[in-house]
Design a protein around this motif. Structure first.
Motif, short mmCIF file in Angstrom:
data_model
loop_
_atom_site.label_atom_id
_atom_site.label_comp_id
_atom_site.label_asym_id
_atom_site.label_seq_id
_atom_site.Cartn_x
_atom_site.Cartn_y
_atom_site.Cartn_z
N PRO A 123 0.85 -1.20 0.00
CA PRO A 123 0.00 0.00 0.00
C PRO A 123 0.88 1.25 0.00
CG PRO A 123 0.01 -1.04 2.16
CD PRO A 123 0.75 -1.95 1.24
N SER A 124 0.34 2.32 -0.53
CA SER A 124 1.07 3.58 -0.55
C SER A 124 0.13 4.72 -0.18
CB SER A 124 1.69 3.84 -1.93
OG SER A 124 0.68 3.90 -2.91
N VAL A 125 0.70 5.80 0.33
CA VAL A 125 -0.09 6.99 0.65
C VAL A 125 -0.35 7.73 -0.65
CG1 VAL A 125 -0.12 9.19 1.90
CG2 VAL A 125 0.87 7.15 2.97
N THR A 126 -1.62 7.97 -0.95
CA THR A 126 -1.98 8.69 -2.18
C THR A 126 -2.34 10.14 -1.92
OG1 THR A 126 -4.27 7.94 -2.02
CG2 THR A 126 -2.76 6.57 -3.33
N ALA A 127 -2.71 10.47 -0.66
CA ALA A 127 -3.03 11.86 -0.31
C ALA A 127 -2.96 11.99 1.21
CB ALA A 127 -4.44 12.23 -0.79
N HIS A 128 -2.78 13.20 1.66
CA HIS A 128 -2.81 13.47 3.10
C HIS A 128 -3.20 14.92 3.32
CE1 HIS A 128 1.09 15.60 2.86
NE2 HIS A 128 1.45 14.62 2.04
N SER A 129 -3.74 15.17 4.53
CA SER A 129 -4.14 16.53 4.90
C SER A 129 -3.81 16.71 6.37
CB SER A 129 -5.65 16.71 4.67
OG SER A 129 -6.06 17.99 5.11
N PRO A 130 -3.15 17.83 6.73
CA PRO A 130 -2.78 18.96 5.89
C PRO A 130 -1.70 18.58 4.86
CG PRO A 130 -2.38 19.42 8.24
CD PRO A 130 -2.80 18.00 8.12
N ALA A 131 -1.58 19.42 3.86
CA ALA A 131 -0.58 19.21 2.82
C ALA A 131 0.82 19.41 3.38
CB ALA A 131 -0.83 20.17 1.66
N ASP A 132 1.79 18.78 2.75
CA ASP A 132 3.19 18.94 3.15
C ASP A 132 3.58 20.42 3.02
OD1 ASP A 132 5.73 18.19 4.00
OD2 ASP A 132 6.42 17.78 1.96
N GLY A 133 4.14 20.98 4.08
CA GLY A 133 4.58 22.37 4.06
C GLY A 133 3.48 23.38 4.32
N ALA A 134 2.26 22.91 4.62
CA ALA A 134 1.14 23.84 4.86
C ALA A 134 1.47 24.73 6.07
CB ALA A 134 -0.15 23.07 5.10
N THR A 135 0.99 25.95 6.02
CA THR A 135 1.18 26.90 7.12
C THR A 135 -0.17 27.32 7.67
OG1 THR A 135 1.25 28.76 5.58
CG2 THR A 135 3.37 27.77 6.17
N ASP A 136 -0.14 27.92 8.87
CA ASP A 136 -1.35 28.41 9.53
C ASP A 136 -2.42 27.32 9.68
OD1 ASP A 136 -0.27 31.00 9.78
OD2 ASP A 136 -0.91 31.50 7.74
N VAL A 137 -1.98 26.11 9.97
CA VAL A 137 -2.91 24.99 10.19
C VAL A 137 -3.47 25.13 11.61
CG1 VAL A 137 -3.11 22.49 10.37
CG2 VAL A 137 -1.67 23.50 8.58
N ALA A 138 -4.76 25.00 11.76
CA ALA A 138 -5.39 25.11 13.08
C ALA A 138 -4.83 24.06 14.03
CB ALA A 138 -6.90 24.95 12.95
N ALA A 139 -4.58 24.44 15.27
CA ALA A 139 -3.99 23.54 16.27
C ALA A 139 -4.88 22.34 16.57
CB ALA A 139 -3.69 24.31 17.55
N SER A 140 -6.18 22.47 16.31
CA SER A 140 -7.12 21.38 16.59
C SER A 140 -7.35 20.47 15.38
CB SER A 140 -8.46 21.97 17.03
OG SER A 140 -9.00 22.78 15.99
#
Length: 192
Positions: A123-140
């Motif tokens: 199996p492989s990872v096809t997507a993830h969230s938050p995106a790699d390098g994302a900024t201002d991601v909510a702490a929750s």
């Protein structure tokens, strides 16, 4: 009139041996790369390695040993694991397969018999969230992963580290292709 019934017997023409079932079945997918291949015949046959071909993919021959001959259930054991995520084709070569009965002809199957299956891939990872390098991601924010196929996971399958500090979390979605990590508390203001 006859004094009694007169009984005699005879044998009809022999039927050619034929493939009845296979394992893996034709068209099967996610077959383990270390699986043996079983070819079942309508009657006992004598075979050798020259009685079959195994190609993964087409045009790329794979070595195997054969067991169960003479018999009606023949096993092909590849000498090494088959390649991941590949369509494999097995052909039973009619001219190199003989039935074991004494009523001949026919001695060989009427024609070659081929079937195909696809091996499993990691199996492989096809997507993830938050995106790699994302900024201002909510702490929750929860962290989600989408895999190429269903996976079985637990909390030891992942780590969340923010500025060198491990974070605790719960995992949900095991057994599916969508996995969610839910931190036990809001993530710190840091690089995670």
């Amino acid at each position: 009139n006859l004094a009694g019934n007169y009984v005699f017997s005879f044998t009809t023409a022999d039927a050619a041996p034929s493939v009845t079932t296979t394992s893996p079945a034709n068209g099967a997918d996610h077959v383990a790369v270390n699986a043996n291949i079983v070819v079942n015949f309508s009657e006992s046959v004598t075979v050798s390695t020259s009685s079959f071909t195994l190609e993964c993919p087409t045009g790329s021959s794979k070595a195997f040993s054969v067991s169960g001959s003479p018999g009606s259930s023949i096993t092909l054991d590849p000498t090494s694991d088959l390649p991941e995520g590949t369509t494999c084709t097995v052909t039973a070569v009619a001219a190199n397969i003989s039935d074991t009965d004494a009523v001949d002809p026919p001695d060989h199957p009427a024609a070659n018999y081929s079937f195909s299956f696809t091996t499993d891939s990691a199996p492989s990872v096809t997507a993830h969230s938050p995106a790699d390098g994302a900024t201002d991601v909510a702490a929750s924010t929860n962290i989600t992963f989408t895999f190429s196929e269903p996976v079985t996971v637990d909390s030891s399958s992942f780590t969340i580290v923010c500025d060198g500090n491990p974070q605790t979390f719960q995992v949900s979605g095991s057994g599916t292709s969508s996995i969610t990590l839910d931190p036990n508390s809001d993530l710190p203001t840091a690089n995670c």
